[in-house]
Design a protein around this motif. Sequence first.
Motif, short mmCIF file in Angstrom:
data_model
loop_
_atom_site.label_atom_id
_atom_site.label_comp_id
_atom_site.label_asym_id
_atom_site.label_seq_id
_atom_site.Cartn_x
_atom_site.Cartn_y
_atom_site.Cartn_z
N ALA A 179 -23.27 -24.63 -50.64
CA ALA A 179 -24.27 -23.57 -50.65
C ALA A 179 -25.59 -24.06 -50.05
N VAL A 180 -26.00 -25.25 -50.42
CA VAL A 180 -27.26 -25.80 -49.90
C VAL A 180 -27.17 -26.02 -48.39
N ALA A 181 -26.02 -26.49 -47.90
CA ALA A 181 -25.85 -26.70 -46.46
C ALA A 181 -25.95 -25.38 -45.70
N VAL A 182 -25.37 -24.32 -46.24
CA VAL A 182 -25.44 -23.01 -45.59
C VAL A 182 -26.88 -22.49 -45.59
N ILE A 183 -27.58 -22.64 -46.71
CA ILE A 183 -28.98 -22.20 -46.77
C ILE A 183 -29.83 -23.02 -45.80
N GLY A 184 -29.53 -24.31 -45.68
CA GLY A 184 -30.26 -25.15 -44.74
C GLY A 184 -30.07 -24.69 -43.31
N LEU A 185 -28.86 -24.30 -42.95
CA LEU A 185 -28.62 -23.76 -41.61
C LEU A 185 -29.42 -22.48 -41.41
N ALA A 186 -29.43 -21.60 -42.42
CA ALA A 186 -30.19 -20.35 -42.31
C ALA A 186 -31.67 -20.64 -42.09
N ALA A 187 -32.22 -21.62 -42.81
CA ALA A 187 -33.62 -21.97 -42.64
C ALA A 187 -33.89 -22.50 -41.23
N SER A 188 -32.97 -23.30 -40.70
CA SER A 188 -33.17 -23.91 -39.38
C SER A 188 -33.22 -22.86 -38.27
N LEU A 189 -32.60 -21.70 -38.49
CA LEU A 189 -32.59 -20.65 -37.46
C LEU A 189 -33.98 -20.10 -37.20
N PHE A 190 -34.91 -20.29 -38.15
CA PHE A 190 -36.26 -19.76 -38.01
C PHE A 190 -37.26 -20.80 -37.49
N ILE A 191 -36.80 -22.02 -37.22
CA ILE A 191 -37.70 -23.04 -36.67
C ILE A 191 -38.07 -22.65 -35.24
N PRO A 192 -39.36 -22.59 -34.92
CA PRO A 192 -39.75 -22.23 -33.54
C PRO A 192 -39.30 -23.30 -32.55
N ALA A 193 -39.19 -22.90 -31.31
CA ALA A 193 -38.78 -23.83 -30.26
C ALA A 193 -39.72 -25.03 -30.19
N ALA A 194 -39.15 -26.19 -29.92
CA ALA A 194 -39.94 -27.42 -29.79
C ALA A 194 -39.38 -28.20 -28.61
N PRO A 195 -39.66 -27.75 -27.38
CA PRO A 195 -39.05 -28.36 -26.20
C PRO A 195 -39.55 -29.77 -25.95
#
Length: 429
Positions: A179-195
């Motif tokens: 569950a924590v791994a899935v929530i972590g993936l969901a959180a990462s989807l909102f990280i702004p681009a960092a080229p």
Amino acid sequence: MAAPQLRLLGTRRFLPLFATQFLGAFNDNLYRSAMLFFVAFNLYRQDGTDAALIAVISSGVFILPYFLFSSIAGQLADRIDKARIARIVKIAEIVIMAVGVVALDGGSLMLMMAVLFAMGVHSTIFGPVKYAMLPQHLAADELMGGTGLVEAGTFLAILAGQLAGGLLATTDATHAMLAVAVIGLAASLFIPAAPAAADRPAVEPNLIASTARIVGHARAEKGLFRAVLGITWFFSLGAVLTQQFVPLVGQLGATQAVGALFLGLFSVGVAIGSLAVSQLLGGAISARYGPASALVLALAVIDLGLTVRGMMPSSLPAATPADIPAFLATAGSWHLVIDLLVIAIAGGIYIVPLYALLQTLGDPASRSRDVAANNIVNAAGMVAISLAVTLILALGAGSAGLFLMLGGFGLVVALASYRAPIAPPVPRG
């Protein structure tokens, strides 16, 4: 509480990265703790020696990827959008945790170790990403506060993960890991681009050559490398202290709950210091409190050694180990508690500016590689100090003697900090 830095938790520039990091650190420690409890109470219930050996081996298995792959991780993070790497890492974490569920359910020690190694790889790749990303998303006057929040969150996540791994039944722990791994993936989807800051040469696949090159690059920047050495000292010291909590409570005639209390005090104390230092510095990126905090840290470790020595042998009968209330009623216990808090708070004040300097002293185009170099040196330092501690304890020093020796070395670190202070970063045109 530090209101300005806490406001960062309401921004997309920071919150998704913070949540992704927090959940990753929590899952690392949830799995490791659940695995060690499973080994101790199921696989090797009748053989405490083998269980203790597995605990030592597991630490080595987890840290080995930092030696092997930090150079590759730093190079990748300087070439690829860091937010993209974070998402890939989080997807991998779900797969790794799924295998971890199979390993724990099936009781396969080899598979558990393979999962632990994979989690070490996961953390190795994400390490350069999180610290190199902060300066891209935060203003200069926000960086200290953001770094402090990341460090505070990391130590609290470690504490929460270790406690959860010990308290949850194995089945519940495996469900929580996924569950924590899935929530972590969901959180990462909102990280702004960092080229990437600039085009970099192709990744050097030779692990030995690339590791030497990355560490050599960091050494060329004297201030940067001093920050790396300072970070390595604190984490090596912290590793020794936390490793000694379990045998220490046994020597003091206390229960494992008292060991959990020590771990909690240390984690919360570092979090307090991490949040406080940004306020002390007014958001400025500076190591001006480094020498003083290093001195307080060293003196508190020496005092801890003296306190522990004064509490030996415990007046409590060996047959009745003390729980937390009984332990706190013994002579010297509150002195020990205060020592641990002072060590941890001073450590938080010491470490956060060093991380901020690590992120800003070098070339932005090579920032991830600098963080990778730090991880490599940290891993080497922790291995070296573990070997030294093993020798010291083998010679009969005991926990008290060990703390006194570490405190003495800490005084040398504090003196070096006074004599060669780290200059703040020079703005790049």
